[in-house]
Design an enzyme around this catalytic site. Structure first.
Site, PDB file in Angstrom:
ATOM      1  N   HIS A   1      -5.218  23.803 -43.579  1.00  0.00           N
ATOM      2  CA  HIS A   1      -4.386  24.863 -44.147  1.00  0.00           C
ATOM      3  C   HIS A   1      -3.694  24.379 -45.417  1.00  0.00           C
ATOM      4  CE1 HIS A   1      -0.655  27.652 -43.701  1.00  0.00           C
ATOM      5  NE2 HIS A   1      -1.595  28.245 -44.405  1.00  0.00           N
TER       6      HIS A   1
ATOM      7  N   GLU B   1      -1.692  21.379 -43.765  1.00  0.00           N
ATOM      8  CA  GLU B   1      -1.530  21.268 -42.314  1.00  0.00           C
ATOM      9  C   GLU B   1      -2.928  21.129 -41.689  1.00  0.00           C
ATOM     10  OE1 GLU B   1       2.519  23.831 -41.338  1.00  0.00           O
ATOM     11  OE2 GLU B   1       0.646  24.945 -41.540  1.00  0.00           O
TER      12      GLU B   1
ATOM     13  N   ASN C   1       4.703  28.296 -41.662  1.00  0.00           N
ATOM     14  CA  ASN C   1       4.841  29.760 -41.594  1.00  0.00           C
ATOM     15  C   ASN C   1       5.662  30.212 -40.389  1.00  0.00           C
ATOM     16  OD1 ASN C   1       3.583  30.200 -43.991  1.00  0.00           O
ATOM     17  ND2 ASN C   1       1.554  30.420 -43.101  1.00  0.00           N
TER      18      ASN C   1
ATOM     19  N   SER D   1      -3.574  31.198 -41.981  1.00  0.00           N
ATOM     20  CA  SER D   1      -2.134  30.925 -42.014  1.00  0.00           C
ATOM     21  C   SER D   1      -1.526  30.971 -40.625  1.00  0.00           C
ATOM     22  CB  SER D   1      -1.422  31.976 -42.867  1.00  0.00           C
ATOM     23  OG  SER D   1      -1.953  31.999 -44.159  1.00  0.00           O
TER      24      SER D   1
END
Ligand SMILES: NC(=O)c1ccc[n+]([C@@H]2O[C@H](COP(=O)([O-])OP(=O)(O)OC[C@H]3O[C@@H](n4cnc5c(N)ncnc54)[C@H](O)[C@@H]3O)[C@@H](O)[C@H]2O)c1
Length: 284
Positions: free
Chosen positions: A140, A152, A190, A119
């Site tokens: 991701h 991602e 994130n 992450s």
């Protein structure tokens, strides 16, 4: 497409979800857990999830059977040797992931792609543990992986254009909508999401509003599908603290320092849905 067999390491929330997505997309999947019991429970979870989709009329029974037939759950890392792509999705801890990349690099064929579902951690720190840093990138997925359209694709400074193109092709074959992002902590989602989630915990901790009112406010006022405290429970509070620590280590911005309550809850093993208790109680 050159990728036919996909290895997944880690059978937690994300590893299981990525296995489901990949198997439904027609890839042969080798899912590696450290313990036989978790490998078996991952397969049981997958059967349950696919059965639910058949019951709801979203999946043909024959497609369910075919997807299940493509998944092999193993405990021995060496079983990943023939994979064209290996995605690691183990605990968000850099030394642990680096050790795994050492092992994978030794075991998996030279041309294979190695990817991390991290992450926030630096992809280059994993890539440089291998003899093929150009063949390493981030892939991701989002939680829950079967439902969330975004992936991602993370380009470390060592990642080649071919690797990025193959990773994108894989994500698209899984029915996802990939975006490309540079290897900077938190990537896109994130980096934007976690300051918000962390500040929600600080508001709660300061007694500004109740848990239910904080979550209701962000649902009703911003049209978010879930409130921030419920979302933290879904992500897992241990993973959330690890994400915030990585963001803080990268930017030294106090806004990223995990709210003290988050750490206390992790110490108390209230990790959210996965342990049955977090900001909410899931045990009933
Ligand atoms: N939870 C989310 O919302 C989310 C979303 C996207 C990406 N991620 C990332 O996915 C990865 C896995 O997260 P998760 O939510 O599935 O966590 P999880 O806690 O559900 O699962 C972690 C897995 O790692 C394994 N593991 C723990 N220590 C290990 C070790 N020393 N060696 C090998 N395996 C080990 C566990 O057995 C388990 O299978 C993390 O990098 C996380 O940042 C999580």
């Amino acid at each position: 497409m050159s990728i036919k067999r996909v290895g997944i390491v880690g059978s937690g929330i994300m590893g299981s979800g990525i296995a489901e997505v990949s198997a439904k997309a027609g890839f042969d999947v080798v899912l590696r857990s450290r313990a036989r019991a978790s490998a078996d429970s991952m397969v049981a979870g997958l059967e349950k999830s696919l059965a639910k989709q058949v019951d709801k009329g979203r999946l043909e029974a024959s497609d369910r059977d075919a997807a299940l037939g493509r998944v092999r759950a193993v405990t021995d890392l060496e079983e990943l040797a023939e994979c064209d792509l290996v995605i690691e999705s183990i605990v968000e801890d850099l030394p642990t992931k680096q050790q795994l990349f050492d092992d994978l690099d030794r075991l998996v064929g030279d041309g294979a792609l190695l990817a991390t579902n991290t992450s926030t951690l630096a992809v280059v720190e994993m890539a440089m543990r291998t003899g093929r840093p150009d063949r390493v990138c981030g892939i991701h997925f989002f939680n829950p992986a079967p439902a969330m359209p975004l992936v991602e694709i993370v380009r470390a400074i060592t990642t080649s254009d071919d690797t990025m193109a193959e990773a994108r092709e894989f994500a698209e074959a899984c029915g996802k909508s990939p975006v490309e992002v540079r290897d900077q902590a938190g990537f896109i989602v994130n980096a934007l999401l976690f300051p918000y989630l962390n500040n929600a915990v600080k508001l709660y901790e300061a007694g500004v509003a109740s848990r239910d009112d904080i979550d209701a406010a962000m649902k009703g006022g911003c049209n978010f599908p879930m409130g921030p405290l419920a979302l933290l429970d879904l992500v897992g509070l241990d993973t959330s603290v690890a994400i915030l620590e990585a963001l803080f280590a990268e930017f030294q911005d106090p806004n990223y320092a995990p709210a003290p309550l988050l750490r206390r809850m992790v110490s108390a093993e209230r990790l959210g849905r996965k342990t049955g208790q977090g900001f909410y109680d899931y045990r009933k």
